[in-house]
Design an enzyme around this catalytic site. Structure first.
Site, PDB file in Angstrom:
ATOM      1  N   LYS A 247       0.840  -1.193   0.000  1.00 28.99           N
ATOM      2  CA  LYS A 247       0.000   0.000   0.000  1.00 28.99           C
ATOM      3  C   LYS A 247       0.879   1.249   0.000  1.00 28.99           C
ATOM      4  CE  LYS A 247      -3.688  -1.952   2.958  1.00 28.99           C
ATOM      5  NZ  LYS A 247      -4.866  -1.764   2.091  1.00 28.99           N
ATOM      6  N   ARG A 321     -10.171 -11.638   2.499  1.00 27.12           N
ATOM      7  CA  ARG A 321     -11.071 -12.705   2.043  1.00 27.12           C
ATOM      8  C   ARG A 321     -10.402 -14.069   2.074  1.00 27.12           C
ATOM      9  NH1 ARG A 321     -11.891  -9.464  -3.372  1.00 27.12           N
ATOM     10  NH2 ARG A 321     -11.453  -7.883  -1.799  1.00 27.12           N
TER      11      ARG A 321
END
Length: 468
Positions: A247, A321
């Protein structure tokens, strides 16, 4: 550091408490006319207009407090905002205050809960100006229930607010085990390479690059032996660098909150257990740190999940996820009556609905209607979004069963929910929450915040009653 579970509490009724009067603008003139002349003149001189959350302390002739006026604001202000009068809790001197009955039961309950929420401060690292004013439990309000809800919310906020250095996978597990012990449940934690032996390969893959003392783990808690079976699964990514798909700094700044799903299910569990709801509760938290090191998973890797499905990792920053998938697969093996996951999963959910309204997903229209009604009653906004079947193809890459990060940049929250559904037994509900209050608002200081837990708590009797 041992965690001490907060115990926010409404005061017991007593006549010595200072009266609080909640006044709407349209009722102000009539109310002031009924006051002793000196107090009415004082209120008029201050310019008090009964705006939402506005506070006026009425003096006695000897300088003591005769009572407190709190503005309810206009009907439009109350419609637009939640807990609009709660800010008063932080602006009153120490002491006990009792609500003079000018409200309906629902309004009194909202006021009392808002007061408890407004009284929260995160003071682990710096002394805070914690409100010292206490509210006497309003007549007819279930004080025990409100205290339990506030205690669960405080737990969630504390966990989210704690920096990742002090709330890594091990520390999160310690809090969960302490919660299990507090409520007489059982707990277990599977750590590091033992995850491979126990067939949690994707939890291991996401967390294996972290330092040894921050190794990945699966936390399990169980409570009760009778009643319908509820399983809560919370994403516990204690810090998310993005992995090799790192990020930017701006995207990493709030990643201590990426375990907000775990914090929320632990807070909800705390509420449920304090209220002794007649059910069997199971809580699963995959707790990891998504770090960068030589052993980190790579873009293009193919992982095999607990249930045998293969997953192509097309973005290492779509790790939540992956860890949820293994936990959901485990939960589904036991076929619970209701399975719920909560996760700070996608930025797409924030683009769609903003920070205050988390989406939820379910295939069951009855569950959706019950949650929607409970959301309104609990003043805990959520909004249903669809498991849109036409988007299933987006999560099916060429070389594996599933893609963890389909390209195109559209429908990101929906495709993430569809991915999770491949691992979950029905009936299943998924919440894509934000878990963060960007700016202080009544009853919600800036920082970590629970979302969806109160709506779920309000809905559970109906949802699980139908499961029996």
């Amino acid at each position: 550091m041992t965690y001490t579970f907060p115990t926010p509490t409404l005061a017991a009724p007593h006549e010595d408490a200072t009266p609080l009067y909640l006044i709407a603008p349209e009722d102000l003139a009539t109310f002031l006319a009924g006051l002793p002349p000196a107090q009415g003149a004082f209120a008029g001189a201050t310019g008090f207009a009964a705006g939402a959350g506005e506070v006026l302390i009425l003096p006695e002739v000897d300088g003591s407090i005769a009572g407190v006026l709190i503005g309810r604001g206009s009907a439009e202000a109350r419609r637009r905002g939640r807990f609009v009068m709660a800010g008063a809790a932080a602006r009153l001197p120490a002491g006990d205050y009792r609500l003079v009955p000018l409200l309906t039961h629902d309004e009194a309950e909202e006021f009392a809960l808002g007061w408890l929420f407004e009284s929260y401060r995160f003071d682990r690292y710096k002394a805070q100006n914690t409100p010292k004013a206490r509210l006497v439990a309003p007549e007819g309000v279930d004080a025990g229930r409100l205290n339990a809800i506030a205690a669960g919310e405080y737990l969630t906020r504390d966990l989210v607010n704690t920096p990742a250095a002090d709330m890594g996978p091990a520390q999160l597990a310690n809090v969960a085990v302490a919660l299990a012990d507090l409520h007489g449940g059982t707990s277990g934690v599977t750590v590091g390479d033992a995850l491979l032996d126990a067939n949690f390969p994707m939890i291991h893959a996401v967390g294996r690059a972290a330092a040894a003392d921050r190794a990945p783990r699966l936390i399990e808690m169980n409570f009760g032996t009778t009643g319908p079976r509820l399983t809560l699964v919370g994403k516990g990514v204690c810090f998310d660098t993005g992995g090799l798909d790192i990020k930017p700094a701006a995207g990493m700044g709030l990643m201590k909150k990426d375990m907000g799903g775990a914090a929320t299910v632990l807070g909800l569990a705390h509420m449920i257990l304090q209220l002794n709801l007649p059910l069997q509760l199971r809580v699963l938290v995959p707790a990891v740190e998504n770090s960068i090191a030589g052993g980190a998973m790579r873009p293009g890797d193919v992982l095999t999940a607990r249930n045998g499905l293969t997953v192509e990792v097309n973005n290492t920053d779509a790790e939540g996820r992956l860890v949820l998938a293994d936990a959901l697969a485990l939960a589904s093996e036991d076929a619970p009556d209701l399975l719920i996951s909560m996760a700070t999963l996608t930025g797409a959910a924030r683009v769609a609905l903003g920070p205050d309204v988390p989406p939820f997903y379910t295939d069951d229209d009855s569950i959706a209607a019950t949650l929607a009604a409970a959301s309104t009653a609990a003043r805990d906004p959520i909004w249903r979004m669809p498991f849109h079947p036409a988007y299933e193809a987006l999560i099916e890459p060429g070389i594996a069963d599933l893609d963890n990060a389909p390209g195109g940049g559209m429908a990101g929250s929906i495709t993430a929910a569809l991915f999770l559904r491949r691992f979950a037994a029905a009936p299943y509900v998924h919440f894509d929450i934000y878990a963060w209050q960007q700016a202080a608002a009544p009853a919600r200081p800036k920082g970590g915040v629970g979302q969806g837990a109160r709506a779920l708590l309000a809905a559970l009797p109906q949802l699980l009653g139908e499961a029996q």
